[in-house]
Design a protein around this motif. Structure first.
Motif, mmCIF file in Angstrom:
data_model
loop_
_atom_site.group_PDB
_atom_site.id
_atom_site.type_symbol
_atom_site.label_atom_id
_atom_site.label_comp_id
_atom_site.label_asym_id
_atom_site.label_seq_id
_atom_site.Cartn_x
_atom_site.Cartn_y
_atom_site.Cartn_z
ATOM 1 N N ARG A 157 -17.397 -5.072 7.573
ATOM 2 C CA ARG A 157 -16.045 -5.627 7.448
ATOM 3 C C ARG A 157 -15.413 -5.336 6.092
ATOM 4 O O ARG A 157 -14.247 -4.940 5.995
ATOM 5 C CB ARG A 157 -16.117 -7.141 7.689
ATOM 6 N N LYS A 158 -16.176 -5.514 5.019
ATOM 7 C CA LYS A 158 -15.608 -5.285 3.683
ATOM 8 C C LYS A 158 -15.227 -3.819 3.485
ATOM 9 O O LYS A 158 -14.231 -3.517 2.824
ATOM 10 C CB LYS A 158 -16.600 -5.732 2.600
ATOM 11 N N LEU A 159 -16.032 -2.936 4.058
ATOM 12 C CA LEU A 159 -15.720 -1.505 3.947
ATOM 13 C C LEU A 159 -14.433 -1.176 4.710
ATOM 14 O O LEU A 159 -13.552 -0.484 4.191
ATOM 15 C CB LEU A 159 -16.890 -0.680 4.488
ATOM 16 N N SER A 160 -14.313 -1.681 5.936
ATOM 17 C CA SER A 160 -13.111 -1.372 6.730
ATOM 18 C C SER A 160 -11.871 -2.000 6.104
ATOM 19 O O SER A 160 -10.785 -1.416 6.139
ATOM 20 C CB SER A 160 -13.288 -1.844 8.176
ATOM 21 N N SER A 208 -17.021 0.623 -0.916
ATOM 22 C CA SER A 208 -15.915 -0.264 -0.531
ATOM 23 C C SER A 208 -15.206 -0.816 -1.773
ATOM 24 O O SER A 208 -13.976 -0.955 -1.785
ATOM 25 C CB SER A 208 -16.412 -1.406 0.363
ATOM 26 N N ILE A 209 -15.968 -1.104 -2.839
ATOM 27 C CA ILE A 209 -15.331 -1.597 -4.079
ATOM 28 C C ILE A 209 -14.504 -0.480 -4.723
ATOM 29 O O ILE A 209 -13.387 -0.716 -5.210
ATOM 30 C CB ILE A 209 -16.391 -2.133 -5.066
ATOM 31 N N CYS A 210 -15.044 0.754 -4.724
ATOM 32 C CA CYS A 210 -14.283 1.896 -5.262
ATOM 33 C C CYS A 210 -12.963 2.080 -4.511
ATOM 34 O O CYS A 210 -11.911 2.311 -5.118
ATOM 35 C CB CYS A 210 -15.107 3.178 -5.151
ATOM 36 N N THR A 249 -30.121 10.447 2.499
ATOM 37 C CA THR A 249 -30.091 9.543 3.657
ATOM 38 C C THR A 249 -30.842 8.254 3.344
ATOM 39 O O THR A 249 -31.966 8.286 2.838
ATOM 40 C CB THR A 249 -30.749 10.225 4.880
ATOM 41 N N LEU A 250 -30.199 7.123 3.647
ATOM 42 C CA LEU A 250 -30.809 5.814 3.389
ATOM 43 C C LEU A 250 -31.131 5.127 4.712
ATOM 44 O O LEU A 250 -30.485 5.387 5.725
ATOM 45 C CB LEU A 250 -29.845 4.940 2.576
ATOM 46 N N SER A 251 -32.112 4.232 4.689
ATOM 47 C CA SER A 251 -32.467 3.487 5.904
ATOM 48 C C SER A 251 -31.343 2.509 6.249
ATOM 49 O O SER A 251 -30.522 2.162 5.401
ATOM 50 C CB SER A 251 -33.776 2.725 5.700
ATOM 51 N N LYS A 252 -31.352 2.035 7.486
ATOM 52 C CA LYS A 252 -30.274 1.179 7.993
ATOM 53 C C LYS A 252 -30.113 -0.084 7.152
ATOM 54 O O LYS A 252 -28.994 -0.521 6.880
ATOM 55 C CB LYS A 252 -30.580 0.810 9.446
ATOM 56 N N ASP A 253 -31.240 -0.665 6.727
ATOM 57 C CA ASP A 253 -31.138 -1.916 5.960
ATOM 58 C C ASP A 253 -30.750 -1.676 4.505
ATOM 59 O O ASP A 253 -30.364 -2.613 3.806
ATOM 60 C CB ASP A 253 -32.462 -2.693 6.028
ATOM 61 N N GLN A 254 -30.841 -0.431 4.030
ATOM 62 C CA GLN A 254 -30.508 -0.130 2.633
ATOM 63 C C GLN A 254 -29.117 0.479 2.466
ATOM 64 O O GLN A 254 -28.560 0.466 1.380
ATOM 65 C CB GLN A 254 -31.540 0.860 2.063
ATOM 66 N N VAL A 255 -28.547 0.993 3.555
ATOM 67 C CA VAL A 255 -27.319 1.781 3.413
ATOM 68 C C VAL A 255 -26.148 0.933 2.894
ATOM 69 O O VAL A 255 -25.348 1.414 2.089
ATOM 70 C CB VAL A 255 -26.969 2.480 4.756
ATOM 71 N N TYR A 256 -26.061 -0.325 3.320
ATOM 72 C CA TYR A 256 -24.928 -1.131 2.830
ATOM 73 C C TYR A 256 -25.120 -1.573 1.383
ATOM 74 O O TYR A 256 -24.254 -1.308 0.534
ATOM 75 C CB TYR A 256 -24.663 -2.340 3.729
#
Length: 1039
Positions: A833-836, A782-784, A767-774
């Motif tokens: 956005r990039k993930l979606s 998202s790149i994968c 689990t990562l913190s909110k500011d680190q998860v992206y």
């Protein structure tokens, strides 16, 4: 978190209302009262509302409480007013004993319309429209009449109650004029383009001259804190839609506005307040936004007013440090006025040829005069805010082309004077660094200004004489380039360099390229002074400057990135490329792209990892130049790749021996960025095959190992994953290898290994913190997904062969896709956005070609995917919503075809398709999944602003055919919720929707349904448009 938990427990408690009452009446602090107000707000906002009687009691209690507690803290009053506003808004259509019981209270308009996203936007719009039609005009008239009464009495500015009343009345008027009249809120960033869509039945208010006079009088009578609100109201009055008036009425209305402007400028004392000044500048800009120059010149006092506005603008520009953000509006006014000159048919003089040169002169001289003040006093330099500077220069370029001879004469004089002073300072025995810096700052402004006026040729009617003047100005900048470059690397000035690059780019757009005639007069003067006779010589100068910058400015990221962007812009376009490859500087770059010659390609601790990004741009441009004459010459390609080969061999040795981790990492990041630039530019099958042969055997394993080692470091994994995604792109069919070549499958296997490695490793982070998860996880995922989508849709791999030959690379990458997906929440899928934009197109690809994989998924995974589609259907991003519609269509079509096939086979030889049967069984177990999606799509069609109607129609037909019973229920529910006089019309709309539609999903039948749906949507909108047609419950039914 603890406070939130306590709050939620209090709301869920049966004693909530009595507890809130206790807090309000006996609470010892304002924060206890705020807690009670917050609880009540959440309580009345619930999706399942409280009984009507209870809401009426709450409302009446709060009104009495606020009236009896005059010393409540402002934030408590605001919170309680919000509760009343929410009760009123959410109960707007509710009836008790044939009365609309929540409409007898008018609360603060702006708070009243604050959107609560937990309810359908169509419901909000309906409430807002009804409020507009029934109450808003009365509120505006009441506020205006109270302001008139206030103004009629002697104003005591020391009386806090009077001031407070005036402020709240002005805010109320402003909120009325800011109302979203047509459900299409203007983008706040496009402030200068706004038109206020005043309803037609408000005409009488706007036709009365007393209305405008009232607000001009208020401006002159009130202190600055209130007078700026009066000006804000006038800004909205000036923005009233043109179609509200007839031509004579509009002329009269404009005359009253101009009369008010004249009065303000003749008594400018109030404009010394920054708030008033800013609003007045907005007011002036809106005049030209909404009225044509031909209308303005016909106004009675036009000549006097344009003189006053010009003087006001000149004074404003000279005081550059005062309210710099307001200058934008003044320049907007003059830009639009000058741009309108060719279209004015009126015989009245517009006088812009008199005043526009004065505005241009004031801007130029004020910017030069600001330089010594900024440097000596250590102020913030306007040139550092390049976004604002470029915006102002873009506006100035139109103004400067009016009476262009005067602009050029001024710039030539100032440039010569400052350049001579600069040369004297350089050759002076006592070189004064401060004076040199001041002179360089002035030259930077002058270069920006010359680039601006040269670039203005594109926006204004130009003549040969104007081109010759551009040549005169350009000569001076090219001479300055030689002077500045001669001092490198001993001394340099970043601001001058950035200004020069801006000028070169403007000159390129205007005088270098495929469209321009070679005989342009701009080269006449340049050939005399500099020997530059045509655009070929200019290109040589450009390339020499680019090479100089890349050699000498290696440690300055802004100059390097702007230089490389300029090189990249030059390398787009075949005709320019053919000219560029003949230049010696280009040949030098193609043969010597190493850190020895270009330090920014070096890898050391002085550079941050983000500085290496510009290398991609460099290699993209360089490879385009290489491609011009490359053909099938593999030796030339090998020579070009030699510096990268050496770097990769060095990394290999480090991996095999001492393993200096930081050095290897930096080298690999640089190499990945370089190779991505090269791969992006290789758009032919032959050239791409050369790169593939070079990288596949020797160097892809190194990149794989880097992903294993440094998966925690996004700065390293992101460039490598982006390189792989680029290699998988079948742009211009470059990956369509020969039939005897296994390269497509080999490339996919490597991509599969990399995605699986990254996916497995990244999930081990936990689990990562909110500011680190992206940055640490979602960006890589998202790149994968983007890479996998390129491979699946590229048509260069036959995926059936993997299973046939027992190769598990395809299965592995699909399993990695699922694992990564399940580690992401649905909210994150849509929030980033990039993930979606990578996930949903990938899902579309999988549902189109790989339904056997989709149907083989575990029920909880399939439910996750279908839920993500359901949530994506309402996304604002059309890429996402259209992909969701397509994915849903493929799933529904697959299911429909399976059922149809099974129904046609005789019982004794019915072979049940396992894949289709699994999906059918899942849908039978979870019928609400498709039913909910049908509801969402019907809601979108009937109530929302449907921007991708065709996409929505495709899955909807399949859903209706699979769920005819549920569709009938939806239809009946909507119709019965409407008044009796509408039911027959709506029933006919639904009958028309399915008219001529057969029980199949053939293309012809789908097209018929799509046409019907377009008519259905229009007819439903007409039927539901009138006041109160849809009760709240019917809208909630579709949510």
């Amino acid at each position: 978190m603890q406070a939130e938990k306590v709050l939620l427990e209090l709301i869920d408690s049966p004693e909530c209302l009595s507890q809130c009452q206790l807090l309000l009446e006996q609470g010892t602090t304002s924060y206890a009262q705020l807690l009670a107000a917050t609880c009540l707000s959440k309580l009345v906002s619930r999706t399942t509302p409280l009984p009507i009687e209870q809401r009426i009691d709450i409302r009446n209690y709060i009104l009495n409480y606020v009236a009896s507690q005059p010393k409540l803290a402002p934030f408590v009053i605001q919170a309680l007013v919000q509760v009343i506003a929410k009760i009123t808004k959410l109960g707007w259509f509710e009836v008790q004993k044939d009365q609309l019981i929540f409409r007898d209270i008018i609360a603060d308009v702006k708070k009243f319309l604050q959107v609560d996203y937990s309810r359908p936007s169509a419901k909000h719009r309906k409430i807002a429209t009804s409020f507009r039609d029934t109450s808003l005009k009365d509120i505006l008239m009441l506020a205006c009449s109270l302001l008139k009464e206030l103004l009629a009495k002697p104003l005591n500015l020391q009386d806090q109650q009077q001031q407070s009343l005036a402020m709240h009345l002005l805010k109320l008027v402003l909120n009325c004029l800011n109302f979203d009249f047509i459900g299409n809120s203007a983008d706040e960033s496009a402030d200068d383009l706004c038109t206020v869509q005043i309803p037609t039945n408000w005409r009488t208010i706007f036709l009365e001259p007393e209305t405008l006079d009232l607000f001009f009088d208020l401006y002159h009578s009130l202190p600055p804190v209130l007078s700026q609100l009066a000006l804000s109201c006038l800004v909205q009055f000036a923005s009233t839609r043109r179609s509200l008036f007839s031509n004579p009425e509009r002329a009269k209305y404009l005359g009253n506005l101009i009369k008010g402007v004249k009065r303000i400028l003749e008594n400018p004392q109030g404009l010394s307040d920054p708030g008033n000044y800013h609003e007045f500048c907005r007011f002036l800009a809106r005049l030209k936004t909404n009225y044509q120059l031909g209308e303005l010149v016909m106004v009675k006092d036009y000549s006097e007013v344009i003189r006053l506005i010009a003087n006001f603008t000149i004074t404003s520009l000279q005081h550059w440090e005062f309210a710099p953000n307001s200058v934008h509006y003044l320049l907007t006014l003059w830009q639009r006025m000058v741009a309108s000159v060719p279209f004015v048919k009126s015989t009245e003089p517009h006088l812009l040829d008199t005043y526009a040169p004065e505005i241009t002169k004031a801007y130029i001289t004020s910017r030069l005069e600001s330089v010594p003040v900024v440097i000596r006093d250590g102020l913030e330099d306007p040139l550092d805010d390049t976004a604002t500077v470029f915006q102002q220069l873009e506006q100035l370029c139109t103004v400067s082309r009016c009476e262009y001879e005067k602009t050029c004469a001024l710039l030539v004089q100032l440039f010569d004077q400052n350049a001579q002073n600069y040369q004297k300072l350089l050759h002076s025995s006592s070189r004064n660094p401060l004076e040199i810096t001041v002179q360089e700052g002035r030259l930077a402004w002058l270069v920006y200004l010359v680039g601006t006026v040269v670039g203005g040729r594109l926006t204004y009617t130009s003549t040969d004489e104007h081109d010759a003047m551009d040549g005169e100005l350009s000569c001076r900048v090219f001479q300055l380039i030689s002077l500045m470059d001669a001092q490198l690397p001993r001394s340099s000035n970043e601001k001058v360099e950035l200004a020069i690059l801006w000028f070169l780019d403007q000159f390129r757009k205007t005088y270098v390229g495929d469209q321009l005639q070679r005989t342009s007069k701009v080269y006449a003067r340049m050939s005399e002074v500099l020997g530059i006779t045509d655009d070929n010589h200019v290109l040589e100068t450009f390339m020499a400057k680019i090479v100089t910058n890349l050699k000498c400015w290696g440690r300055c990221e802004p100059v390097i990135s702007r230089t490389l962007q300029f090189l990249n812009d030059l390398s787009v376009g075949y005709i320019l490329l053919k000219k560029l490859v003949k230049i010696d500087a280009v040949k030098f770059m193609l043969q010597n792209h190493t850190s020895k010659h270009f330090p920014f390609l070096g890898v050391n601790d002085n550079y941050s990892l983000s500085d290496l990004r510009c290398r991609t741009t460099f290699y993209t441009a360089l490879t385009r130049l290489l491609m011009v004459d490359l053909g099938e010459d593999e030796d030339e390609f090998e020579n070009f790749m030699l510096p990268l080969t050496v770097s990769f061999e060095t990394v290999t040795q480090i991996f095999n021996n001492s393993f200096k981790q930081e050095e290897a990492k930096r080298m690999l990041i640089g190499l990945a960025r370089d190779l991505r630039g090269i791969a992006f530019a290789l758009n032919t099958k032959t050239s791409y095959t050369m790169l593939f042969d070079w990288i596949y055997t020797s160097y892809l394993p190194i990149l794989q190992r880097a992903i294993e080692l440094w998966y925690r470091e996004a700065a390293c994994t992101t460039p490598i994953l982006k390189l792989m995604a680029e290699l998988l792109q079948n742009r211009s069919q470059r990956l369509n290898f020969d039939v005897s070549s296994p390269n497509g499958i080999l490339l996919f296997r490597e991509a599969s290994k990399m995605i699986c490695t990254y996916g497995n490793q990244i999930l081990s982070l936990g689990t990562l913190s909110k500011d680190q998860v992206y940055p640490l996880k979602l960006k890589g995922i998202s790149i994968c997904y983007s890479a996998l989508k390129s491979a699946l849709c590229g048509n260069y791999v036959s995926f059936g062969v993997f299973k046939l030959y027992g190769d598990n690379h395809f299965d592995n990458v699909l399993q990695a896709f699922v694992k990564m997906l399940l580690s992401v929440s649905h909210s994150d899928l849509l929030q980033y956005r990039k993930l979606s934009q990578s996930y949903y197109p990938l899902l579309e690809c999988l549902t189109q070609d790989h339904m056997s994989f989709i149907t083989s998924l575990e029920p909880h995974v399939l439910m996750y995917i279908l839920t993500s589609i359901s949530e994506g259907l309402t996304a604002l991003d059309t890429i996402v919503s259209s992909s969701c519609c397509a994915s849903l269509d493929y799933v529904v079509t697959y299911l429909f075809k399976h059922i149809a096939k099974e129904g046609k086979k005789p019982v004794r030889c019915r072979e049940i398709s396992q894949d289709g049967q699994r999906l059918l069984h899942f849908m039978q177990q979870n019928p609400e999944v498709l039913q909910q999606m049908m509801s969402i799509l019907m809601n979108t069609i009937i109530f929302e602003d449907c921007r991708n109607q065709w996409s929505v129609s495709r899955p909807l037909l399949g859903l209706i055919l699979l769920n005819e019973k549920y569709f009938s229920e939806l239809r009946a529910s909507l119709i019965t919720s409407q008044p009796d006089n509408k039911r027959e019309v709506l029933d006919q709309c639904f009958r028309n929707l399915m008219e001529g539609v057969e029980q199949n999903l053939l293309v012809k039948n789908r097209d018929r349904f799509t046409q019907n749906m377009s008519v259905f949507r229009r007819d439903m909108a007409d039927a539901l448009r009138c006041e109160g047609a849809t009760e709240a419950s019917s809208l909630d039914m579709m949510s």
